[in-house]
Design a protein around this motif. Structure first.
Motif, short mmCIF file in Angstrom:
data_model
loop_
_atom_site.label_atom_id
_atom_site.label_comp_id
_atom_site.label_asym_id
_atom_site.label_seq_id
_atom_site.Cartn_x
_atom_site.Cartn_y
_atom_site.Cartn_z
N ILE A 1 0.78 -1.37 -0.08
CA ILE A 1 -0.02 0.04 0.16
C ILE A 1 1.05 1.25 -0.04
O ILE A 1 1.74 1.42 0.87
CB ILE A 1 -0.90 0.02 1.15
CG1 ILE A 1 -1.99 -1.08 1.06
CG2 ILE A 1 -1.50 1.45 1.36
CD1 ILE A 1 -2.79 -1.26 2.38
N ASP A 2 0.56 1.80 -0.95
CA ASP A 2 1.26 3.55 -0.94
C ASP A 2 0.70 4.40 -0.23
O ASP A 2 -0.47 5.12 -0.71
CB ASP A 2 1.49 3.68 -2.36
CG ASP A 2 2.44 5.22 -2.53
OD1 ASP A 2 2.73 6.02 -1.61
OD2 ASP A 2 3.22 5.09 -3.61
N GLU A 3 0.82 4.69 1.04
CA GLU A 3 0.22 5.52 1.61
C GLU A 3 0.10 6.90 1.48
O GLU A 3 -0.97 7.92 1.38
CB GLU A 3 0.67 5.47 3.41
CG GLU A 3 -0.08 4.29 4.10
CD GLU A 3 0.01 4.49 5.54
OE1 GLU A 3 -0.80 4.73 6.37
OE2 GLU A 3 1.23 4.64 5.95
N PHE A 4 1.11 7.33 0.70
CA PHE A 4 1.43 8.78 0.34
C PHE A 4 0.75 9.10 -0.62
O PHE A 4 -0.30 10.11 -0.50
CB PHE A 4 2.83 8.89 -0.03
CG PHE A 4 3.01 10.63 -0.14
CD1 PHE A 4 3.25 11.37 0.78
CD2 PHE A 4 3.30 10.73 -1.57
CE1 PHE A 4 3.51 12.75 0.49
CE2 PHE A 4 3.68 12.03 -1.86
CZ PHE A 4 3.76 13.14 -0.99
N ASN A 5 0.68 8.30 -1.74
CA ASN A 5 -0.14 8.44 -2.71
C ASN A 5 -1.96 8.56 -2.57
O ASN A 5 -2.58 9.39 -3.02
CB ASN A 5 0.09 7.45 -4.01
CG ASN A 5 1.15 7.79 -4.66
OD1 ASN A 5 1.79 9.06 -4.62
ND2 ASN A 5 1.90 6.97 -5.20
N ARG A 6 -2.03 7.60 -1.65
CA ARG A 6 -3.69 7.70 -1.18
C ARG A 6 -3.87 8.80 -0.46
O ARG A 6 -5.13 9.30 -0.65
CB ARG A 6 -3.75 6.18 -0.15
CG ARG A 6 -5.09 5.83 0.05
CD ARG A 6 -5.10 4.82 0.82
NE ARG A 6 -4.60 4.54 2.18
CZ ARG A 6 -4.57 3.60 2.89
NH1 ARG A 6 -5.16 2.33 2.65
NH2 ARG A 6 -3.87 3.58 4.24
N ALA A 7 -3.16 9.20 0.51
CA ALA A 7 -3.70 10.29 1.14
C ALA A 7 -3.40 11.75 0.27
O ALA A 7 -4.26 12.30 0.47
CB ALA A 7 -2.29 10.70 2.16
N THR A 8 -2.48 11.65 -0.73
CA THR A 8 -2.53 12.91 -1.70
C THR A 8 -3.78 12.89 -2.62
O THR A 8 -4.57 13.89 -2.79
CB THR A 8 -1.27 12.57 -2.66
OG1 THR A 8 -0.21 12.71 -1.86
CG2 THR A 8 -1.18 13.59 -3.75
N TYR A 9 -4.28 11.62 -3.03
CA TYR A 9 -5.45 11.64 -3.89
C TYR A 9 -6.60 11.99 -2.98
O TYR A 9 -7.50 12.71 -3.48
CB TYR A 9 -5.61 10.09 -4.28
CG TYR A 9 -6.97 10.01 -4.92
CD1 TYR A 9 -7.08 10.16 -6.16
CD2 TYR A 9 -7.87 9.03 -4.12
CE1 TYR A 9 -8.31 10.06 -6.86
CE2 TYR A 9 -9.18 9.00 -4.75
CZ TYR A 9 -9.46 9.55 -6.11
OH TYR A 9 -10.59 9.18 -6.62
#
Length: 245
Positions: A74-82
């Motif tokens: 899971i890419d948390e940074f991209n998920r949060a950015t999205y």
């Protein structure tokens, strides 16, 4: 089949006086207290390199459920950015932070407010209602965060606006929700019932450490203590059958 879990990049941990540790996740909003007997297990699985787990249970399952442990892929940074981007640019929802008053019954030692204004003027209330009436024709969701000052000092304003918002949303088939940031001093069970009547179901209340630490920092306008009253309110609400967060 084992799955590799790694600690969330949004975890924040702190040690308690008795050796336990507190942990919160800034992405999920989850908060937990890991007891002494589980500290070693939690520390082991919350290593930066991660750990392989086949059938999570106990404190490990709790850490996964709270988002403190996440699957390695899971890419948390991209998920949060999205989520941040979609939240800002959505046009089908409306989020308002409303200060019904700038006055406060506390004088916290770190507060930067000047408390110059009292309750929201009538003309401004009318303007907010007109604004929501206009937007309601274009949105599916409407959410209000009551802020301050201390919002419960102007509950009459909250009632007036909430009634209008509920009627507008009902007429336009818009989903309505609300939350409140409050110091909790006036949040009794009776007040909570009134809040829930107006669909205010989420509450953020600050406790600044233990009794001594809190009372040194979050003091009443006349210099009195606040911890005992807030904690009693929280206990009374916990023991009630009211549905809130």
């Amino acid at each position: 089949m084992k799955t590799k879990y790694v600690p969330s990049r949004f975890n924040v941990k702190a040690r308690g006086d008795a050796g336990e540790f507190l942990i919160t996740n800034l992405y999920t909003g989850a908060f937990g207290l890991v007891s002494n007997e589980n500290v070693e297990i939690a520390n082991r699985v919350l290593r930066k390199t991660g750990v392989e787990i086949e059938n999570p249970e106990g404190v490990i399952a709790d850490l996964i459920e709270g988002g403190f442990l996440i699957e390695e892929n899971i890419d948390e940074f991209n998920r949060a950015t999205y989520l941040h981007g979609t939240g800002i640019h959505r046009t089908d929802s409306l989020f308002l932070t409303i200060m019904p008053t700038e006055q406060c019954n506390f004088r916290c030692i770190y507060c930067y407010e000047s408390f110059l204004r009292g309750s929201m003027p009538l003309e401004l209330r009318k303007g907010v209602i007109k604004f929501v009436e206009k937007k309601a024709k274009l949105i599916d969701d409407f959410f209000v965060d009551w802020f301050g000052g201390e919002p419960l000092l102007a509950f009459d304003v909250i009632e007036e606006l909430s009634k209008a918002f509920l009627n507008i949303c009902d007429s336009n088939n818009v989903k309505y929700g609300a939350a409140m940031t409050t110091n909790g001093y006036n949040l009794t069970v009776d007040t909570m019932k009134k809040c829930l009547f107006y669909n205010i179901k989420g509450f953020q209340i600050t406790i600044d450490g233990n009794l001594k630490q809190h009372n040194e920092r979050r003091i009443l306008r006349d210099g009195g203590n606040t911890f005992e009253v807030i904690f009693k309110n929280l206990r009374d609400l916990h023991n009630s059958d009211l549905d809130f967060n």
